[in-house]
Design a protein around this motif. Structure first.
Motif, PDB file in Angstrom:
ATOM      1  N   TYR A 197     -49.121  93.623  71.076  1.00 13.20           N
ATOM      2  CA  TYR A 197     -48.593  92.071  71.127  1.00 13.20           C
ATOM      3  C   TYR A 197     -49.913  91.842  69.397  1.00 13.20           C
ATOM      4  N   ALA A 198     -49.457  92.380  68.475  1.00 14.12           N
ATOM      5  CA  ALA A 198     -50.436  91.147  67.455  1.00 14.12           C
ATOM      6  C   ALA A 198     -49.705  89.767  66.626  1.00 14.12           C
ATOM      7  N   ASP A 199     -49.935  88.740  66.322  1.00 11.37           N
ATOM      8  CA  ASP A 199     -50.212  88.553  65.094  1.00 11.37           C
ATOM      9  C   ASP A 199     -51.222  88.944  64.165  1.00 11.37           C
ATOM     10  N   SER A 200     -51.553  88.717  63.271  1.00 12.17           N
ATOM     11  CA  SER A 200     -52.753  88.515  62.291  1.00 12.17           C
ATOM     12  C   SER A 200     -51.919  88.338  61.006  1.00 12.17           C
ATOM     13  N   ARG A 201     -53.295  87.662  60.590  1.00 11.47           N
ATOM     14  CA  ARG A 201     -52.630  86.840  58.885  1.00 11.47           C
ATOM     15  C   ARG A 201     -53.601  87.424  58.103  1.00 11.47           C
ATOM     16  N   GLY A 285     -45.617  79.241  64.449  1.00 11.82           N
ATOM     17  CA  GLY A 285     -45.907  80.701  65.110  1.00 11.82           C
ATOM     18  C   GLY A 285     -46.856  80.830  66.312  1.00 11.82           C
ATOM     19  N   ASP A 286     -47.999  80.181  66.859  1.00 17.54           N
ATOM     20  CA  ASP A 286     -48.056  81.342  68.442  1.00 17.54           C
ATOM     21  C   ASP A 286     -47.335  80.288  69.338  1.00 17.54           C
ATOM     22  N   ALA A 287     -46.234  79.274  69.091  1.00 16.23           N
ATOM     23  CA  ALA A 287     -45.824  79.353  70.224  1.00 16.23           C
ATOM     24  C   ALA A 287     -44.275  80.363  70.035  1.00 16.23           C
ATOM     25  N   ILE A 292     -41.987  85.210  71.890  1.00 18.86           N
ATOM     26  CA  ILE A 292     -41.100  86.539  71.234  1.00 18.86           C
ATOM     27  C   ILE A 292     -41.594  87.909  72.820  1.00 18.86           C
ATOM     28  N   PHE A 293     -43.219  87.727  72.867  1.00 19.50           N
ATOM     29  CA  PHE A 293     -43.359  88.833  74.315  1.00 19.50           C
ATOM     30  C   PHE A 293     -43.115  87.944  75.829  1.00 19.50           C
ATOM     31  N   LEU A 294     -42.402  86.606  75.768  1.00 15.63           N
ATOM     32  CA  LEU A 294     -41.636  86.204  76.821  1.00 15.63           C
ATOM     33  C   LEU A 294     -40.627  87.182  76.961  1.00 15.63           C
ATOM     34  N   GLY A 295     -40.202  86.948  75.803  1.00 12.27           N
ATOM     35  CA  GLY A 295     -38.340  87.359  76.555  1.00 12.27           C
ATOM     36  C   GLY A 295     -38.161  89.351  76.430  1.00 12.27           C
ATOM     37  N   LEU A 296     -39.423  90.048  75.807  1.00 18.97           N
ATOM     38  CA  LEU A 296     -40.031  91.314  75.727  1.00 18.97           C
ATOM     39  C   LEU A 296     -40.569  91.916  77.164  1.00 18.97           C
ATOM     40  N   ALA A 297     -41.110  90.861  77.548  1.00 24.09           N
ATOM     41  CA  ALA A 297     -41.616  90.912  79.047  1.00 24.09           C
ATOM     42  C   ALA A 297     -40.316  90.979  80.059  1.00 24.09           C
ATOM     43  N   LEU A 298     -39.101  90.033  79.704  1.00 28.43           N
ATOM     44  CA  LEU A 298     -38.531  89.496  81.057  1.00 28.43           C
ATOM     45  C   LEU A 298     -37.335  91.074  80.024  1.00 28.43           C
ATOM     46  N   GLY A 299     -37.293  91.590  80.086  1.00 28.77           N
ATOM     47  CA  GLY A 299     -36.127  93.076  79.122  1.00 28.77           C
ATOM     48  C   GLY A 299     -35.335  92.276  78.500  1.00 28.77           C
ATOM     49  N   LEU A 300     -35.724  91.400  77.704  1.00 21.51           N
ATOM     50  CA  LEU A 300     -34.361  90.841  76.643  1.00 21.51           C
ATOM     51  C   LEU A 300     -35.222  92.458  74.971  1.00 21.51           C
ATOM     52  N   THR A 301     -33.954  92.689  74.703  1.00 23.56           N
ATOM     53  CA  THR A 301     -34.128  93.200  73.423  1.00 23.56           C
ATOM     54  C   THR A 301     -34.516  92.190  72.247  1.00 23.56           C
ATOM     55  N   ALA A 302     -35.035  92.871  71.224  1.00 19.31           N
ATOM     56  CA  ALA A 302     -35.902  92.104  70.477  1.00 19.31           C
ATOM     57  C   ALA A 302     -35.105  91.518  69.499  1.00 19.31           C
ATOM     58  N   ALA A 303     -34.151  91.365  68.907  1.00 15.38           N
ATOM     59  CA  ALA A 303     -33.140  90.110  69.106  1.00 15.38           C
ATOM     60  C   ALA A 303     -33.461  88.939  69.646  1.00 15.38           C
ATOM     61  N   GLU A 304     -33.559  88.728  70.958  1.00 15.71           N
ATOM     62  CA  GLU A 304     -33.005  88.223  71.616  1.00 15.71           C
ATOM     63  C   GLU A 304     -34.662  87.577  72.239  1.00 15.71           C
ATOM     64  N   ALA A 305     -35.515  88.318  72.245  1.00 15.47           N
ATOM     65  CA  ALA A 305     -36.729  87.488  72.190  1.00 15.47           C
ATOM     66  C   ALA A 305     -37.164  87.019  70.933  1.00 15.47           C
ATOM     67  N   CYS A 310     -37.361  81.256  68.015  1.00  9.87           N
ATOM     68  CA  CYS A 310     -36.842  80.468  67.523  1.00  9.87           C
ATOM     69  C   CYS A 310     -36.763  79.616  68.201  1.00  9.87           C
ATOM     70  N   CYS A 311     -36.336  79.101  69.327  1.00  6.55           N
ATOM     71  CA  CYS A 311     -35.816  78.342  70.177  1.00  6.55           C
ATOM     72  C   CYS A 311     -37.277  77.603  70.794  1.00  6.55           C
ATOM     73  N   VAL A 312     -37.823  78.337  71.283  1.00  3.86           N
ATOM     74  CA  VAL A 312     -39.311  77.349  72.053  1.00  3.86           C
ATOM     75  C   VAL A 312     -39.907  76.711  70.163  1.00  3.86           C
ATOM     76  N   SER A 313     -39.942  77.477  68.801  1.00  4.47           N
ATOM     77  CA  SER A 313     -40.913  76.853  68.233  1.00  4.47           C
ATOM     78  C   SER A 313     -39.948  75.884  67.532  1.00  4.47           C
ATOM     79  N   SER A 314     -38.371  75.549  67.709  1.00  4.99           N
ATOM     80  CA  SER A 314     -38.022  74.381  66.923  1.00  4.99           C
ATOM     81  C   SER A 314     -38.178  72.863  67.469  1.00  4.99           C
ATOM     82  N   ILE A 315     -38.558  73.740  69.071  1.00  6.97           N
ATOM     83  CA  ILE A 315     -38.883  72.594  70.277  1.00  6.97           C
ATOM     84  C   ILE A 315     -40.294  71.665  70.140  1.00  6.97           C
ATOM     85  N   THR A 316     -40.947  72.849  69.364  1.00  7.92           N
ATOM     86  CA  THR A 316     -42.824  72.639  68.865  1.00  7.92           C
ATOM     87  C   THR A 316     -42.741  71.688  67.774  1.00  7.92           C
ATOM     88  N   ILE A 317     -42.303  71.872  67.013  1.00  2.94           N
ATOM     89  CA  ILE A 317     -42.005  71.416  65.897  1.00  2.94           C
ATOM     90  C   ILE A 317     -41.672  70.335  65.378  1.00  2.94           C
TER      91      ILE A 317
END
Length: 339
Positions: A197-201, A285-287, A292-305, A310-317
């Motif tokens: 998984y890559a995050d590239s500017r 973005g880092d949150a 996303i990665f945790l969701g994918l690693a735990l077997g969630l769909t891409a949309a669920e990830a 969105c949940c994690v970043s909404s808390i950090t901001i």
């Protein structure tokens, strides 16, 4: 989406093993109280009085902070200069519980450091002023690049996958170079049992066989042309579907308060969580990457990830004047609000 299923699988987060590979930085916050401003005897200019400092690991370190706060296991692979900032960066990473034994030291580079003066407003909230960046604008020695790949290959069997953090706009001026992108793309093709998984500017379109995440501005730059004034989401879907068909690898495009557009067989907009009050988007973005990665690693769909992101970043901001993290309790409670 099945929120109860998502909350249930998050109980297994301690089993997730992640390599965070690429750009790291030291975030150094300087807290300034204007009540103590005084003129410089030498220049007459205002001398800001720093009464407190705070250090944390940034870029790949922010992803690491979020992953560790949520409970995942993390190995860090990046560059640290042979300097005081490098010492502090490694200390900050160790304090999260991450494994820093695979970080690569380089004595010809300074440790990337973001010095962030934070000035207190009349409302008591500290806000960031002009930032001072410490960076080495020289190409990374090939032996350092090879050592980073060697370290990755040595831990890949242990990991569920790799988050590649490709932060900088200038070609070959960050930890992730043209040579490394090519090597990572080859490795991802060989190791389809792992999540890459890559995050590239600036170089998202140069990755192959790798899931890519970028924000909407970066997406439009990557696909050619500025962000349109109207019809932004429609344009993202149109261009993103072409990209997805060409590679068949999931693509995530973050769109601020609109949410995340996910391409995985079909295009889907995953709405963001509504957040009231003042926000600080530093590190959002880092949150999202961690989510996303945790969701994918735990077997969630891409949309669920993406929803987890969105949940994690909404808390950090909502954490002002700092690069925040989200606890598992906060995440599960906010997810439950979307039932």
């Amino acid at each position: 989406m099945d929120i109860d299923k998502m909350i249930s699988v998050l109980k297994n987060v301690a089993q997730v093993k992640v390599v965070v590979f690429g750009d790291y930085a030291l975030d150094k916050y300087l807290y300034i109280d204007p009540e103590h401003d005084e003129p410089s005897a030498e220049t007459g200019e205002t001398a800001y009085q720093v009464h407190r400092t705070s250090l944390s690991a940034g870029v790949g370190g922010t992803i690491t902070n979020n992953l560790r706060t949520l409970g995942a296991q993390v190995v860090c692979i990046g560059l640290a200069g042979d300097d005081g900032q490098g010492y502090e960066l490694l200390r900050c990473l160790r304090e999260t519980g991450a494994d820093v034994s695979h970080m690569v030291s380089c004595d010809v580079l300074c440790t990337c450091t973001y010095m962030k003066p934070m000035r207190r407003g009349t409302d008591g909230i500290y806000r960031e002023m002009n930032r001072f960046d410490f960076r080495s604008f020289i190409q990374r020695p090939i032996e350092v690049q090879r050592e980073m790949m060697r370290q990755l290959e040595s831990v890949l069997d242990w990991a569920d996958g790799v988050i590649i953090t490709d932060q900088f706009y200038q070609r070959n001026m960050g930890s992730v170079t043209d040579w490394l992108r090519e090597q990572l793309s080859k490795l991802a093709a060989e190791r389809k049992d792992k999540i890459f998984y890559a995050d590239s500017r600036s170089f998202a379109n140069e990755y192959r066989n790798i899931i890519v995440k970028c924000n909407d501005i970066e997406f439009f730059a990557m696909t050619g042309g500025p962000k349109p004034d109207t019809g932004k989401l429609n344009a993202i879907v149109e261009r993103g579907e072409r990209l997805y068909r060409s590679g068949g690898i999931p693509l995530f495009v973050t769109c601020g308060k609109a949410g995340i557009v996910v391409f995985d067989r079909t295009a889907e907009l995953v709405p963001a969580f509504k957040v009231d009050g003042e926000i600080d988007i530093v590190g959002a973005g880092d949150a999202a990457n961690a989510g996303i990665f945790l969701g994918l690693a735990l077997g969630l769909t891409a949309a669920e990830a993406a929803l987890l992101a969105c949940c994690v970043s909404s808390i950090t901001i909502q954490q002002l004047g700092m690069t925040g993290t989200a606890s598992m309790r906060q995440v599960t409670e906010r997810l439950a609000s979307r039932r």
